[in-house]
Design a protein around this motif. Structure first.
Motif, short mmCIF file in Angstrom:
data_model
loop_
_atom_site.label_atom_id
_atom_site.label_comp_id
_atom_site.label_asym_id
_atom_site.label_seq_id
_atom_site.Cartn_x
_atom_site.Cartn_y
_atom_site.Cartn_z
N ARG A 148 1.47 16.04 -11.91
CA ARG A 148 2.88 15.72 -11.67
C ARG A 148 3.00 14.58 -10.69
N GLN A 149 3.98 13.70 -10.92
CA GLN A 149 4.20 12.58 -10.03
C GLN A 149 5.65 12.54 -9.56
N LEU A 150 5.87 12.15 -8.31
CA LEU A 150 7.21 12.01 -7.73
C LEU A 150 7.37 10.61 -7.16
N VAL A 151 7.02 9.61 -8.00
CA VAL A 151 7.02 8.22 -7.54
C VAL A 151 7.99 7.38 -8.36
N PHE A 152 7.94 7.50 -9.69
CA PHE A 152 8.78 6.69 -10.56
C PHE A 152 9.44 7.60 -11.59
N PRO A 153 10.28 7.06 -12.50
CA PRO A 153 11.03 7.91 -13.43
C PRO A 153 10.15 8.90 -14.19
N GLN A 154 10.69 10.13 -14.36
CA GLN A 154 9.91 11.23 -14.91
C GLN A 154 9.57 11.05 -16.39
N HIS A 155 10.31 10.21 -17.11
CA HIS A 155 10.02 10.06 -18.54
C HIS A 155 8.76 9.23 -18.78
N LEU A 156 8.21 8.61 -17.74
CA LEU A 156 6.98 7.83 -17.90
C LEU A 156 5.79 8.79 -17.80
N LYS A 157 5.15 9.04 -18.92
CA LYS A 157 4.08 10.04 -18.98
C LYS A 157 2.69 9.44 -18.79
N ASP A 158 2.51 8.17 -19.17
CA ASP A 158 1.18 7.55 -19.10
C ASP A 158 1.11 6.65 -17.88
N PHE A 159 0.29 7.02 -16.89
CA PHE A 159 0.15 6.19 -15.71
C PHE A 159 -1.27 6.32 -15.14
N VAL A 160 -1.67 5.26 -14.42
CA VAL A 160 -2.98 5.17 -13.79
C VAL A 160 -2.76 4.91 -12.31
N VAL A 161 -3.42 5.69 -11.45
CA VAL A 161 -3.26 5.55 -10.00
C VAL A 161 -4.59 5.11 -9.40
N MET A 162 -4.54 4.14 -8.51
CA MET A 162 -5.74 3.65 -7.83
C MET A 162 -5.38 3.28 -6.40
N ASP A 163 -6.40 3.12 -5.56
CA ASP A 163 -6.11 2.72 -4.19
C ASP A 163 -5.66 1.26 -4.16
N LEU A 164 -5.13 0.85 -3.00
CA LEU A 164 -4.49 -0.46 -2.91
C LEU A 164 -5.50 -1.60 -3.14
N ALA A 165 -6.71 -1.46 -2.62
CA ALA A 165 -7.71 -2.53 -2.78
C ALA A 165 -8.08 -2.70 -4.25
N THR A 166 -8.31 -1.60 -4.96
CA THR A 166 -8.64 -1.68 -6.38
C THR A 166 -7.48 -2.28 -7.17
N ALA A 167 -6.24 -1.87 -6.84
CA ALA A 167 -5.07 -2.39 -7.55
C ALA A 167 -4.91 -3.89 -7.32
N ARG A 168 -5.20 -4.38 -6.11
CA ARG A 168 -5.11 -5.82 -5.87
C ARG A 168 -6.11 -6.57 -6.73
N SER A 169 -7.28 -6.02 -6.89
CA SER A 169 -8.29 -6.67 -7.72
C SER A 169 -7.89 -6.67 -9.18
N VAL A 170 -7.39 -5.54 -9.67
CA VAL A 170 -7.02 -5.43 -11.09
C VAL A 170 -5.82 -6.30 -11.42
N LEU A 171 -4.82 -6.33 -10.52
CA LEU A 171 -3.58 -7.05 -10.79
C LEU A 171 -3.59 -8.48 -10.24
N SER A 172 -4.71 -8.88 -9.66
CA SER A 172 -4.83 -10.23 -9.09
C SER A 172 -3.70 -10.50 -8.09
N GLU A 173 -3.51 -9.59 -7.19
CA GLU A 173 -2.46 -9.69 -6.18
C GLU A 173 -3.13 -9.54 -4.82
N PRO A 174 -3.60 -10.65 -4.22
CA PRO A 174 -4.43 -10.55 -3.02
C PRO A 174 -3.72 -10.04 -1.78
N SER A 175 -2.43 -10.34 -1.61
CA SER A 175 -1.79 -9.98 -0.34
C SER A 175 -0.39 -9.39 -0.50
N GLY A 176 0.32 -9.70 -1.58
CA GLY A 176 1.70 -9.24 -1.73
C GLY A 176 1.78 -7.78 -2.17
N VAL A 177 3.01 -7.26 -2.17
CA VAL A 177 3.29 -5.90 -2.67
C VAL A 177 4.51 -5.99 -3.59
#
Length: 896
Positions: A168-197
């Motif tokens: 169960r997740q309490l972060v974004f709308p409940q109808h979104l069933k498919d999601f992947v969670v990772m730590d911030l450093a891994t997410a920056r690497s995957v999304l090519s976002e070095p410093s922003g949020v």
């Protein structure tokens, strides 16, 4: 001395006293369960809204950004601006994006979420269950996604190891069933976002200062004030959202009418109990008129007699109130446990709460019932002269003499009732409507309906003798010759039976009113669903010019045909206006409208049954489909409200002006059809007052020609899909494969109808249970009345038994009386309740411009007949079971 006398009277008439105590017990149990349940939900609402809105108190994003197309920004700027804000405890960075993921050769789209686990835990906004242990290069998957992915997943050029599963997740709308969670450093690497949020989720310093469980409006205002203070610090480059405040507002809109419904039901139950105690005390006073006269001859004053009756009522209520309150707490605990399970929070999600105000209200309601119901019998007990009360030839109560110049009670009561109703309508209702508070409006409207229902019930009780004759005629064969005796006895004891009849009619009418209201709205909602969805599926499209989407939809197995309708947004993200104005050719009247560019297959895709033509027919669809897009007068289908406002008919020419920012394009269109209802198009209405924003249909070619200067982001639309297989399966497939990738919203008529049918049957069962509770309370009054009748007619029973009537014949006589009384009252109350519900739904349907589907709540009506019949048989058996077993000599000697 007085208390001992009261207790001795209870012992003399045990059955009657027990029925009154049970009535108070059931009513207070119901009242306590309702009040404690609603209060417990209110107190626990902070945790409950977190189930839907997430744990974050505030979410900060860049202006114009959303969860699907998130834009990054520098968090240092925000943190610097909000560092000194006294409301904010802290902020946690989040990255979010929609990306294709691949595992075992299968590609899917999913929401990617990057978080700082330590910071989320520190602020108490950790919204993932179970909380995952996130290591660099690993990810946690949602339960639906984990079942379809292998041990590793690929996101772009990155490969991540599959980690724990999130239920169960309490972060974004409940109808979104498919999601992947990772730590911030891994997410920056995957999304090519070095410093922003993409987002900053925050928590407030002292939650208790913002969340007042007993004043939801105050909570919303406090949260809004804090959010505005933060928004002022940030400036106009950032957007602020308060997820919990929005959820609380929705909760308040839902809980207010719900509290009003159950509160008024509890008040009706209190009124039934008051009638029960009034009936018991009235019969008791009537029996003891001579006894009270003897007491007065030996020195008792009128005030002593008055105190006797009041104390008897108080004792009845006190004996039933405290056990009823405790029983209500147990019932509330069970209901709250079931509600917690239904909301996915476990049996302990909603804690039991009993405040001092609720306890005082329940105990005070019991005390008020005892006083109000005993007042009139107590006054009557002191009015008789001693010589009249001791008259050995007296039968029944002594009719008071009416002196000249006295107050006319019927006129006084009628005038008070009319003044109260008209005053409420004239003063209270307009203020409630102007306030805009849905809870207040719903409460006032429901209170007025209950007043009308009470008036209908009284009319029904007055017409009771005619219905009783019909019931005896229909059911007379079941009781044999005893039915004729029962009819005469009902006429002889008409005055006493009025109270019992009113209790049954009032309880049944209110429950049947609510049940019929839900049944009519549920069935009417099926037609409304057909009009709203428009076909088997209605798919909302954020980008109707997506070149791949329609092809993917049409290529799905089970999809027969797809037709798209495109229209302009009223404002772009930059604030540029896109308005369309229609007018007659001479410019006397103008109207803001919403034109739709529709595909040629619309006629084959739209549901034909809900289409309502005022002028023209289905040939109008073919005329629009055949429009080449280059003619001088484009064919168009308009709404009836637009036609009435602009005084148009079929064949009329209209001028349509497209104002796209700084550019303007003009079009002449010929009306080929006028429709008051067009399924899938919510702005096709009939009333001229609803003309603003009316719809008109143009061919896709003409629409594209008139809007060619508008940018791509200025358009939105929807697609109607016709299926050859189960629409629910196709809707699930579309959501699974395409909703994230193309930002689709999917409505399925079959799914919504199924939900409406489930709601219908659940509510019918619920109201059948409420009917049992209400009738049970009235049953106690009937048992008490029948017990008194058996005592009064002891000599009559003995004589009938002496002349040859058997025990079965005598029981059938009493059963015929009770069943006739309960069934006739139930039928009258049910009829009045359904009539008022029908009138209410017809009025609402006229305002909403939807057709009304006639339906009866058969389950509740059947339960009414069965419960009333069973109540009559039980009420006749309990008081007579001992008397009818005795011999004639014992009965005539006075043994009961």
């Amino acid at each position: 001395m007085i208390l001992r006398y009261v207790l001795r009277n209870f012992a003399r008439r045990k059955t009657r006293a027990a029925m009154a105590i049970l009535g108070v017990f059931c009513t207070l149990a119901l009242l306590t369960a309702v009040q404690v349940g609603l209060e417990s939900v209110a107190v626990s609402y902070i945790d409950l809204v977190s189930l839907q809105a997430g744990k974050a108190d505030i979410v900060i994003r860049r202006e114009g950004s959303d969860w699907f197309r998130a834009e990054s920004f520098d968090p240092a700027q925000v943190e610097k601006s909000t560092k000194a804000n006294p409301h904010l405890l802290g902020l946690a960075p989040r990255l979010m994006a929609v990306r294709p993921i691949t595992s075992s050769g299968e590609q899917r789209f999913a929401v990617l979420l990057g978080i700082d686990p330590a910071r989320e835990k520190e602020l108490g906004i950790d919204g993932l269950t179970p909380w995952p242990a996130l290591a660099p290069g690993t990810c946690a998957l949602s339960a639906s996604l984990a079942k379809q992915m292998g041990d590793s997943i690929e996101i772009g050029e990155a490969t991540l190891k599959k980690g724990p599963t999130i239920e169960r997740q309490l972060v974004f709308p409940q109808h979104l069933k498919d999601f992947v969670v990772m730590d911030l450093a891994t997410a920056r690497s995957v999304l090519s976002e070095p410093s922003g949020v993409h987002f900053l989720a925050g928590a407030f310093r002292d939650p208790k200062a913002y969340y007042d469980a007993r004043d939801l409006r105050k909570s919303v205002l406090a949260l809004k004030t804090a959010g505005e203070a933060i928004a002022e610090d940030l400036g106009g480059d950032f957007a602020i959202s308060l997820p919990k405040a929005e959820a609380i507002t929705h909760f308040e809109q839902v809980s207010g009418p719900l509290r009003a419904v159950f509160g008024i039901f509890a008040l009706v139950a209190l009124a039934i109990t008051a009638l029960l105690i009034y009936s018991v005390l009235s019969v008791s006073v009537e029996e003891r008129i001579r006894e009270h006269a003897i007491l007065r001859t030996i020195g008792a004053r009128r005030s002593h007699i008055f105190a006797l009756v009041i104390l008897e009522s108080t004792a009845l209520c006190l004996i039933g109130v405290l056990p009823g309150v405790f029983a209500g707490l147990l019932v509330a605990r069970g209901i709250l446990a079931l509600a917690g399970l239904a909301m996915g929070g476990g049996t302990g999600a909603i804690g039991l709460e009993l405040s001092g105000s609720t306890a005082r209200f329940c105990l005070g309601a019991g005390a008020l019932v005892s006083l109000a119901s005993a007042l009139l019998p107590a006054i009557r007990s002191t009015r008789w002269r001693i010589v009249d009360a001791l008259d050995p030839m007296r039968r029944g109560q002594i009719a008071p003499a009416v002196s000249e110049g006295s107050v006319s009670r019927p006129l006084l009561l009628s005038g008070l009732a009319l003044s109260a109703i008209s005053g409420t309508v004239f003063f209270l209702l307009p203020n409630a409507v102007l306030s805009g508070d849905p809870s207040l409006i719903g409460g006032v409207a429901l209170a007025l309906l209950v007043v009308i229902l009470s008036g209908f019930t009284m009319i029904a009780v007055a017409a009771g003798p005619l219905v009783e004759q019909g019931v005896i005629l229909v059911l007379g064969g079941l009781f044999g010759p005893a039915a004729e005796l029962a009819g005469r006895n009902l006429s002889r004891h008409r005055r006493r039976n009025v109270t019992t009849s009113m209790m049954f009619a009032l309880s049944v009418s209110f429950v049947l009113f609510l049940s019929s209201l839900v049944a009519l709205f549920s069935r009417t909602s099926l037609s409304f669903i057909e009009r709203k969805v428009g076909s088997d599926l209605r798919i909302t499209i954020a980008d109707p010019h997506d070149p791949e989407l329609l092809g993917e939809l049409q290529g799905m197995i089970g999809v027969e045909r797809v037709a798209c309708a495109v229209h302009l947004r009223s404002r772009s993200a930059e604030g540029i206006a896109y308005d369309v104005v229609a007018s007659d050719l001479v410019g006397m009247k103008q109207l803001w409208v919403v034109p739709f560019g529709v595909d040629p297959d619309l006629e084959e895709t739209i549901s034909p049954r809900p289409v309502q033509w005022e002028e023209g027919d289905a040939a109008a669809f073919r005329a629009v489909a055949g429009d080449p897009g280059q003619g001088e007068a484009a064919p168009t289908i308009i709404s009836l409200s637009m036609a009435r406002h602009l005084d148009l008919r079929k064949g009329s020419l209209i001028h349509v002006s497209f104002r796209l920012g700084s550019e303007k394009s003009d079009l002449r269109a010929r009306v080929v059809g006028i429709a008051s209802s067009l399924p899938g198009f919510g702005n096709f209405r009939a009333r001229a007052g609803n003309a603003q924003g009316s719809g008109l249909l143009l061919s896709r070619r003409t629409f594209d020609r008139m809007t060619r200067s508008a940018p791509r982001e200025a358009f939105e639309g929807f697609a109607l899909a016709k299926s050859t297989q189960d629409p629910r399966t196709i809707a699930a497939t579309v959501r699974d494969r395409l909703s994230l990738q193309h930002r689709l919203g999917v409505e399925c008529a079959a799914e919504e109808k199924r939900e409406a049918e489930i709601l219908y049957w659940v509510t019918q069962v619920l109201f059948a249970m409420l009917l049992v509770v209400a009738v049970t309370i009235a049953l106690f009054g009937l048992v008490a009345s029948m017990a008194t009748a058996v005592i009064e007619r002891r000599w009559e029973v003995g004589v009938l038994k002496a002349v040859g009537l058997r025990r079965g014949h005598l029981f059938r006589m009493f059963a015929a009386e009770a069943v006739t009384l309960t069934v006739s009252s139930g039928l009258l109350g049910g009829g009045m309740g359904f009539l008022l519900a029908w009138l209410f739904v017809v009025q609402a349907a006229l305002l909403m411009e939807i057709p009304v589907t006639f339906t009866l709540p058969w389950l509740t009506f059947l339960a009414t007949f069965l419960v009333c019949s069973a109540a009559g048989i039980l009420a006749s058996w309990l008081p007579t079971r001992r008397t009818l077993r005795r011999s004639v000599a014992e009965i005539l000697r006075g043994g009961v």
